[in-house]
Write an enzyme that holds these catalytic residues in place. Structure first.
Site, PDB file in Angstrom:
ATOM      1  CE1 TYR A  57      -4.356  -1.014  -0.253  1.00 25.91           C
ATOM      2  CE2 TYR A  57      -3.386  -2.936   0.804  1.00 25.91           C
ATOM      3  CZ  TYR A  57      -4.420  -2.344   0.092  1.00 25.91           C
ATOM      4  OH  TYR A  57      -5.501  -3.089  -0.290  1.00 25.91           O
ATOM      5  CD  GLN A  91     -15.954  -0.607  -8.405  1.00 26.51           C
ATOM      6  OE1 GLN A  91     -15.759  -1.789  -8.174  1.00 26.51           O
ATOM      7  NE2 GLN A  91     -16.191  -0.154  -9.609  1.00 26.51           N
ATOM      8  CB  VAL A  93      -8.386   3.377  -2.548  1.00 27.41           C
ATOM      9  CG1 VAL A  93      -9.501   2.385  -2.245  1.00 27.41           C
ATOM     10  CG2 VAL A  93      -7.245   2.657  -3.275  1.00 27.41           C
ATOM     11  CG  HIS A 109     -13.909  -0.627  -2.905  1.00 30.16           C
ATOM     12  ND1 HIS A 109     -13.638  -1.150  -4.149  1.00 30.16           N
ATOM     13  CD2 HIS A 109     -15.070  -1.194  -2.517  1.00 30.16           C
ATOM     14  CE1 HIS A 109     -14.606  -1.991  -4.495  1.00 30.16           C
ATOM     15  NE2 HIS A 109     -15.482  -2.025  -3.523  1.00 30.16           N
ATOM     16  CB  CYS A 137      -3.194   2.488  16.867  1.00 25.77           C
ATOM     17  SG  CYS A 137      -4.513   3.554  17.455  1.00 25.77           S
ATOM     18  N   GLY A 177     -14.816   2.582 -16.536  1.00 31.60           N
ATOM     19  CA  GLY A 177     -13.516   1.981 -16.234  1.00 31.60           C
ATOM     20  C   GLY A 177     -13.517   0.970 -15.105  1.00 31.60           C
ATOM     21  CB  THR A 178     -15.542  -0.615 -12.925  1.00 33.13           C
ATOM     22  OG1 THR A 178     -15.597  -1.733 -12.038  1.00 33.13           O
ATOM     23  CG2 THR A 178     -16.927  -0.292 -13.428  1.00 33.13           C
ATOM     24  CG  ASN A 203     -14.251  -0.862 -19.818  1.00 31.25           C
ATOM     25  OD1 ASN A 203     -13.191  -1.209 -20.349  1.00 31.25           O
ATOM     26  ND2 ASN A 203     -14.554  -1.170 -18.559  1.00 31.25           N
TER      27      ASN A 203
HETATM   28  P1  OAD Z   1     -10.118  -3.520 -12.747  1.00 32.18           P
HETATM   29  O1  OAD Z   1      -8.633  -3.436 -12.827  1.00 32.18           O
HETATM   30  O2  OAD Z   1     -10.750  -4.814 -12.413  1.00 32.18           O
HETATM   31  O3  OAD Z   1     -10.782  -3.046 -14.141  1.00 32.18           O
HETATM   32  C1  OAD Z   1     -10.354  -1.896 -14.831  1.00 32.18           C
HETATM   33  C2  OAD Z   1     -11.289  -1.670 -16.007  1.00 32.18           C
HETATM   34  O4  OAD Z   1     -10.932  -0.454 -16.626  1.00 32.18           O
HETATM   35  C3  OAD Z   1     -11.239  -2.753 -17.080  1.00 32.18           C
HETATM   36  O5  OAD Z   1     -12.581  -3.095 -17.434  1.00 32.18           O
HETATM   37  C4  OAD Z   1     -10.527  -2.068 -18.258  1.00 32.18           C
HETATM   38  O6  OAD Z   1     -11.011  -2.537 -19.517  1.00 32.18           O
HETATM   39  C5  OAD Z   1     -10.924  -0.622 -18.029  1.00 32.18           C
HETATM   40  N1  OAD Z   1     -10.006   0.382 -18.559  1.00 32.18           N
HETATM   41  C6  OAD Z   1      -8.641   0.345 -18.598  1.00 32.18           C
HETATM   42  N2  OAD Z   1      -8.151   1.493 -19.076  1.00 32.18           N
HETATM   43  C7  OAD Z   1      -9.221   2.295 -19.366  1.00 32.18           C
HETATM   44  C8  OAD Z   1      -9.364   3.631 -19.877  1.00 32.18           C
HETATM   45  N3  OAD Z   1      -8.313   4.395 -20.214  1.00 32.18           N
HETATM   46  N4  OAD Z   1     -10.617   4.124 -20.021  1.00 32.18           N
HETATM   47  C9  OAD Z   1     -11.701   3.360 -19.712  1.00 32.18           C
HETATM   48  N5  OAD Z   1     -11.619   2.104 -19.220  1.00 32.18           N
HETATM   49  C10 OAD Z   1     -10.399   1.579 -19.042  1.00 32.18           C
HETATM   50  O7  OAD Z   1     -10.529  -2.365 -11.721  1.00 32.18           O
HETATM   51  P2  OAD Z   1     -11.893  -2.167 -10.918  1.00 32.18           P
HETATM   52  O8  OAD Z   1     -13.072  -2.597 -11.721  1.00 32.18           O
HETATM   53  O9  OAD Z   1     -11.862  -0.777 -10.394  1.00 32.18           O
HETATM   54  O10 OAD Z   1     -11.520  -3.603  -4.766  1.00 32.18           O
HETATM   55  O11 OAD Z   1     -11.729  -3.143  -9.725  1.00 32.18           O
HETATM   56  C11 OAD Z   1     -12.765  -3.149  -8.793  1.00 32.18           C
HETATM   57  C12 OAD Z   1     -12.268  -3.475  -7.441  1.00 32.18           C
HETATM   58  O12 OAD Z   1     -11.542  -4.695  -7.529  1.00 32.18           O
HETATM   59  C13 OAD Z   1     -11.250  -2.518  -6.853  1.00 32.18           C
HETATM   60  O13 OAD Z   1     -11.841  -1.389  -6.272  1.00 32.18           O
HETATM   61  C14 OAD Z   1     -10.601  -3.373  -5.837  1.00 32.18           C
HETATM   62  C15 OAD Z   1     -10.446  -4.657  -6.628  1.00 32.18           C
HETATM   63  O14 OAD Z   1     -10.559  -5.793  -5.922  1.00 32.18           O
HETATM   64  C16 OAD Z   1     -11.062  -3.659  -3.507  1.00 32.18           C
HETATM   65  O15 OAD Z   1      -9.908  -3.405  -3.220  1.00 32.18           O
HETATM   66  C17 OAD Z   1     -12.102  -4.036  -2.513  1.00 32.18           C
END
Ligand code: OAD
Length: 236
Positions: A57, A91, A93, A109, A137, A177-178, A203
């Site tokens: 981290y 989502q 951080v 998150h 802490c 972007g998720t 996306n």
């Molecule tokens: P991911 O890394 O799973 O997904 C990233 C997404 O962004 C993918 O669908 C890519 O196709 C897309 N992407 C990449 N570059 C892009 C761009 N320039 N423009 C648009 N889209 C793009 O990330 P998250 O979905 O955020 O949770 O992951 C969700 C959660 O999974 C995170 O918050 C984390 C992880 O486990 C926790 O830590 C609880």
């Protein structure tokens, strides 16, 4: 976007990709290549190897601090300013939405720039780095941990309630972007669609998941979102 009055945006790591931050599922570069997020972002990993998790981290915190918000983050600020009502759910951080100027951000998150006590959850935004060990802490001496949600942990209930309420009360729900692999964040798009919203999936991946009737805007968020913001500014 022209007709929309109430807009909700849900963002994931993809919106920060153009700021140079690797997406969550690509984040394991260099030294960290041999670890999967599922092996580092868990309470069990922290209990067993707190130093390793802390260091991972710390590495991501420095990357986030050195990164700058991009055109996608800024376009959401434009939409927030122009919209009758706007809620941003993230989502991420990394804190880049706030640095871009977003006012109302629901962080599902947590935030990598804050820490909390691993024993009682008390939050701190400042702490003393100890160099080689996980800082204690300041109140009780237990280990500090990042103030983020780990796999297997509950999301902050207030944030989740606020996000669900926003999803149920919008005309347009943007999914940006998720990868939609992590619940319950991923299911909110369905909630919005069932409540009558148009869902737009922004996306870079043409196969990105979304509810059945979603509109797919395929391309980098830093290019697509400014177009959506411009369309909204031209609303009737
Ligand atoms: P991911 O890394 O799973 O997904 C990233 C997404 O962004 C993918 O669908 C890519 O196709 C897309 N992407 C990449 N570059 C892009 C761009 N320039 N423009 C648009 N889209 C793009 O990330 P998250 O979905 O955020 O949770 O992951 C969700 C959660 O999974 C995170 O918050 C984390 C992880 O486990 C926790 O830590 C609880």
């Amino acid at each position: 976007m022209r007709a929309a009055r109430r807009i909700v945006a849900m963002t994931g790591a993809g919106i920060s990709a153009e700021s140079g931050l690797p997406t969550f599922r690509d984040a394991q570069t260099g030294l960290w290549a041999k670890f999967k997020p599922e092996d580092l972002a868990t309470p069990e990993a922290f209990a067993k190897r707190p130093q390793r998790v802390w260091d991972w981290y710390a590495h991501r915190r420095v990357m986030a601090r050195d990164a700058q918000p991009n055109a996608g983050h800024r376009a959401l600020v434009d939409i927030e300013r122009a919209a009758e009502s706007f809620v941003l759910i993230t989502q991420n951080v990394d804190g880049l939405h706030q640095r871009a100027g977003s006012q109302t951000t629901i962080e599902l998150h947590g935030n990598i720039h804050h820490v909390k006590c691993s024993r009682d959850g008390e939050r701190f935004s400042e702490w003393a780095e100890t160099g080689d060990s996980v800082p204690p802490c300041p109140r009780c001496g237990a280990l500090l941990r990042p103030d983020v949600v780990w796999f297997g942990e509950r999301l902050p209930p207030d944030a989740l309630d606020a996000a669900a309420e926003a999803a149920q009360n919008c005309d347009v729900y943007l999914v940006i972007g998720t990868s939609g692999q992590v619940q319950p964040a991923a299911s909110l798009a369905r909630v919005a669609q069932d409540a009558g919203a148009i869902v737009i999936v922004v996306n870079a991946d043409p196969n990105a998941v979304g509810p059945s009737n979603a509109i797919h805007a395929v391309g980098p968020a830093g290019s697509i979102l400014p177009m959506l913001a411009q369309a909204h500014r031209m609303r009737a």
